[in-house]
Write an enzyme that holds these catalytic residues in place. Structure first.
Site, PDB file in Angstrom:
ATOM      1  N   LYS A  16      47.726 -56.844  28.490  1.00 53.55           N
ATOM      2  CA  LYS A  16      47.769 -58.189  29.080  1.00 53.55           C
ATOM      3  C   LYS A  16      47.577 -59.236  27.995  1.00 53.55           C
ATOM      4  O   LYS A  16      46.968 -58.978  26.944  1.00 53.55           O
ATOM      5  CB  LYS A  16      46.702 -58.355  30.173  1.00 53.55           C
ATOM      6  CG  LYS A  16      45.236 -58.267  29.704  1.00 53.55           C
ATOM      7  CD  LYS A  16      44.661 -59.559  29.186  1.00 53.55           C
ATOM      8  CE  LYS A  16      43.293 -59.327  28.529  1.00 53.55           C
ATOM      9  NZ  LYS A  16      42.838 -60.419  27.681  1.00 53.55           N
ATOM     10  N   VAL A 105      43.720 -51.769  19.346  1.00 56.25           N
ATOM     11  CA  VAL A 105      42.308 -51.592  19.696  1.00 56.25           C
ATOM     12  C   VAL A 105      41.553 -52.865  19.316  1.00 56.25           C
ATOM     13  O   VAL A 105      41.763 -53.421  18.235  1.00 56.25           O
ATOM     14  CB  VAL A 105      41.731 -50.372  18.931  1.00 56.25           C
ATOM     15  CG1 VAL A 105      40.246 -50.218  19.197  1.00 56.25           C
ATOM     16  CG2 VAL A 105      42.496 -49.108  19.329  1.00 56.25           C
ATOM     17  N   ALA A 106      40.668 -53.334  20.219  1.00 57.84           N
ATOM     18  CA  ALA A 106      39.893 -54.570  19.982  1.00 57.84           C
ATOM     19  C   ALA A 106      40.802 -55.723  19.592  1.00 57.84           C
ATOM     20  O   ALA A 106      40.498 -56.521  18.711  1.00 57.84           O
ATOM     21  CB  ALA A 106      38.805 -54.354  18.919  1.00 57.84           C
ATOM     22  N   GLY A 107      41.961 -55.820  20.268  1.00 57.45           N
ATOM     23  CA  GLY A 107      42.958 -56.827  19.915  1.00 57.45           C
ATOM     24  C   GLY A 107      43.027 -57.997  20.879  1.00 57.45           C
ATOM     25  O   GLY A 107      43.870 -58.879  20.720  1.00 57.45           O
ATOM     26  N   ALA A 110      43.229 -56.073  26.105  1.00 56.24           N
ATOM     27  CA  ALA A 110      42.640 -55.229  27.145  1.00 56.24           C
ATOM     28  C   ALA A 110      43.095 -53.773  27.075  1.00 56.24           C
ATOM     29  O   ALA A 110      43.300 -53.120  28.098  1.00 56.24           O
ATOM     30  CB  ALA A 110      42.916 -55.814  28.537  1.00 56.24           C
ATOM     31  N   GLY A 111      43.236 -53.256  25.844  1.00 56.82           N
ATOM     32  CA  GLY A 111      43.683 -51.870  25.675  1.00 56.82           C
ATOM     33  C   GLY A 111      42.706 -50.857  26.267  1.00 56.82           C
ATOM     34  O   GLY A 111      43.119 -49.930  26.976  1.00 56.82           O
ATOM     35  N   SER A 113      40.477 -51.407  28.579  1.00 58.47           N
ATOM     36  CA  SER A 113      40.484 -51.612  30.032  1.00 58.47           C
ATOM     37  C   SER A 113      41.710 -50.945  30.649  1.00 58.47           C
ATOM     38  O   SER A 113      41.638 -50.355  31.732  1.00 58.47           O
ATOM     39  CB  SER A 113      40.520 -53.102  30.352  1.00 58.47           C
ATOM     40  OG  SER A 113      39.396 -53.741  29.806  1.00 58.47           O
ATOM     41  N   ALA A 114      42.855 -51.052  29.968  1.00 56.11           N
ATOM     42  CA  ALA A 114      44.087 -50.421  30.454  1.00 56.11           C
ATOM     43  C   ALA A 114      43.891 -48.910  30.556  1.00 56.11           C
ATOM     44  O   ALA A 114      44.292 -48.281  31.543  1.00 56.11           O
ATOM     45  CB  ALA A 114      45.244 -50.756  29.512  1.00 56.11           C
ATOM     46  N   ASP A 146      38.357 -56.786  32.808  1.00 53.50           N
ATOM     47  CA  ASP A 146      39.822 -56.769  32.754  1.00 53.50           C
ATOM     48  C   ASP A 146      40.425 -55.518  33.387  1.00 53.50           C
ATOM     49  O   ASP A 146      41.648 -55.390  33.443  1.00 53.50           O
ATOM     50  CB  ASP A 146      40.300 -56.826  31.289  1.00 53.50           C
ATOM     51  CG  ASP A 146      39.966 -58.141  30.611  1.00 53.50           C
ATOM     52  OD1 ASP A 146      39.739 -59.135  31.321  1.00 53.50           O
ATOM     53  OD2 ASP A 146      39.932 -58.161  29.368  1.00 53.50           O
TER      54      ASP A 146
HETATM   55  O1  C5P Z   1      33.585 -56.949  31.130  1.00 54.69           O
HETATM   56  P1  C5P Z   1      33.704 -56.463  29.722  1.00 54.69           P
HETATM   57  O2  C5P Z   1      32.783 -55.321  29.441  1.00 54.69           O
HETATM   58  O3  C5P Z   1      35.105 -56.179  29.320  1.00 54.69           O
HETATM   59  O4  C5P Z   1      33.226 -57.663  28.800  1.00 54.69           O
HETATM   60  C1  C5P Z   1      32.846 -57.454  27.470  1.00 54.69           C
HETATM   61  C2  C5P Z   1      31.931 -58.582  27.030  1.00 54.69           C
HETATM   62  O5  C5P Z   1      32.677 -59.819  27.012  1.00 54.69           O
HETATM   63  C3  C5P Z   1      30.747 -58.860  27.934  1.00 54.69           C
HETATM   64  O6  C5P Z   1      29.655 -58.055  27.601  1.00 54.69           O
HETATM   65  C4  C5P Z   1      30.450 -60.336  27.633  1.00 54.69           C
HETATM   66  O7  C5P Z   1      29.758 -60.485  26.419  1.00 54.69           O
HETATM   67  C5  C5P Z   1      31.847 -60.901  27.417  1.00 54.69           C
HETATM   68  N1  C5P Z   1      32.389 -61.497  28.646  1.00 54.69           N
HETATM   69  C6  C5P Z   1      31.865 -62.695  29.112  1.00 54.69           C
HETATM   70  N2  C5P Z   1      32.357 -63.265  30.251  1.00 54.69           N
HETATM   71  C7  C5P Z   1      33.380 -62.673  30.929  1.00 54.69           C
HETATM   72  C8  C5P Z   1      33.949 -61.456  30.479  1.00 54.69           C
HETATM   73  C9  C5P Z   1      33.425 -60.892  29.322  1.00 54.69           C
HETATM   74  O8  C5P Z   1      30.946 -63.252  28.503  1.00 54.69           O
HETATM   75  N3  C5P Z   1      33.835 -63.259  32.032  1.00 54.69           N
END
Ligand code: C5P
Length: 308
Positions: A16, A105-107, A110-111, A113-114, A146
């Site tokens: 995404k 990766v870490a790009g 949302a790899g 998450s996918a 994501d």
């Molecule tokens: O949800 P996810 O684990 O992918 O998010 C990774 C990190 O990104 C969270 O720990 C947070 O630090 C940050 N984040 C945020 N607000 C969001 C989504 C992600 O602060 N709405």
């Protein structure tokens, strides 16, 4: 009696970009309230799950050596979360997960998450659960902000942490060039950098998404290009100043506009059509501002079981 081993299941899942990403204030739970427009791209990962006595995880392809292959892997966590959700936690110990990565990766695409979304759909099929996508999305939301979007794909307005989704009308196929950076960026660090920038100044905010939603409905890439916006871009550029040069180079190469994807560092460039995207990609690849480039189009559907 011999037990019947179900055949492996392969799921293809999109990456995404965020066409619009408005980041609100830091919440008490450490997340930020978002208003975002997700757009699923044809740059994909493939995840295969096998019923086996030798559980584990294998990763190949783009950035594979950077992906954890222990229990912390998001796809493995997804397998466990689904097994727990249906009250059969032991099933998770009898699955092998094989990931072929096309998404960096870490790009900021949302790899991880996918891969988690793909693992949920694949195991639901492998175990004969055939759960509705909405039920998988509930499990998905516990794994990351994501993950639900990767199940649905298309173009969607996301609120909350990004996990509450409403589909958005998008009348056209849009053509993109993606510039991958040398190294990834940590999402929490980028959000933290935005908090820091906001404490010491007033970085620009993207505002409401209505005009962008109208541009999507019109299908006109030139209108859409004017409205792409991402509050995390200032933070990603602050942590990785070279991105400014990458963004300029894409527009100099003929893209309509460029934007940092999610928390970066991948930059996404919108082009007028597929031929223009190939030309921009070739020129950007020669400009020495990124590790590699890809072309992609969107919107594409969410996670899908492959037939063969
Ligand atoms: O949800 P996810 O684990 O992918 O998010 C990774 C990190 O990104 C969270 O720990 C947070 O630090 C940050 N984040 C945020 N607000 C969001 C989504 C992600 O602060 N709405």
């Amino acid at each position: 009696m011999l037990a019947v081993v179900p055949p492996p299941v392969t799921v293809r899942v999109p990456s995404k970009i965020n066409l619009h990403l408005s980041v609100g204030d830091l919440r008490e739970d450490g997340y930020h309230d978002l208003t975002t427009v997700f757009h699923a791209l044809s740059l994909t990962d493939e995840v295969t799950v096998y019923a086996t006595q030798e559980p584990g995880i294998e990763v190949s392809g783009e950035g594979a050596r950077l992906v954890p292959t222990d229990g912390g892997n998001l796809a493995m966590r997804a397998v466990r979360a689904l097994a727990d959700h249906v009250g059969k936690p032991d099933e998770a110990e009898r699955v092998r997960v094989v990931i072929r990565k096309g998404i960096p990766v870490a790009g900021g695409m949302a790899g991880g998450s996918a891969d988690a979304a793909a693992a949920l759909l694949a195991c639901s099929t492998l175990w004969g659960l055939d759960l509705h996508r909405d039920e998988l999305a509930e499990v998905a939301a516990t794994l990351g902000s994501d993950v639900p979007f990767a199940l649905y794909g298309g173009t969607a307005l996301g609120t909350g942490r990004g996990e509450r989704l409403v589909p958005v009308l998008s009348r056209h196929t849009f053509h993109w060039v993606l510039a991958f950076d040398q190294r990834g960026l940590s999402t929490p660090k980028v959000y933290g950098e935005l908090d820091r920038l906001r404490e010491s100044g007033d970085p620009p905010r993207v505002g409401p998404p209505e005009a962008l939603l109208e541009a999507l409905a019109s299908g006109d890439p030139r209108r859409l290009a004017l409205l792409l916006g991402n509050d995390l871009q200032a933070a990603a550029v602050s942590l990785r100043p070279g991105l400014r040069r990458t963004l300029r180079a894409g527009v100099s190469a003929g893209a309509l506009a460029g934007v940092v994807s999610g928390s970066g560092p991948t930059c996404a460039f919108l082009c007028t059509d597929g031929d223009a995207a190939l030309k921009v990609a070739a020129e950007l690849a020669g400009a020495g501002v990124c590790r590699t480039v890809r072309v992609a189009h969107g919107p594409v559907p969410g996670a899908r079981v492959c037939d063969e």
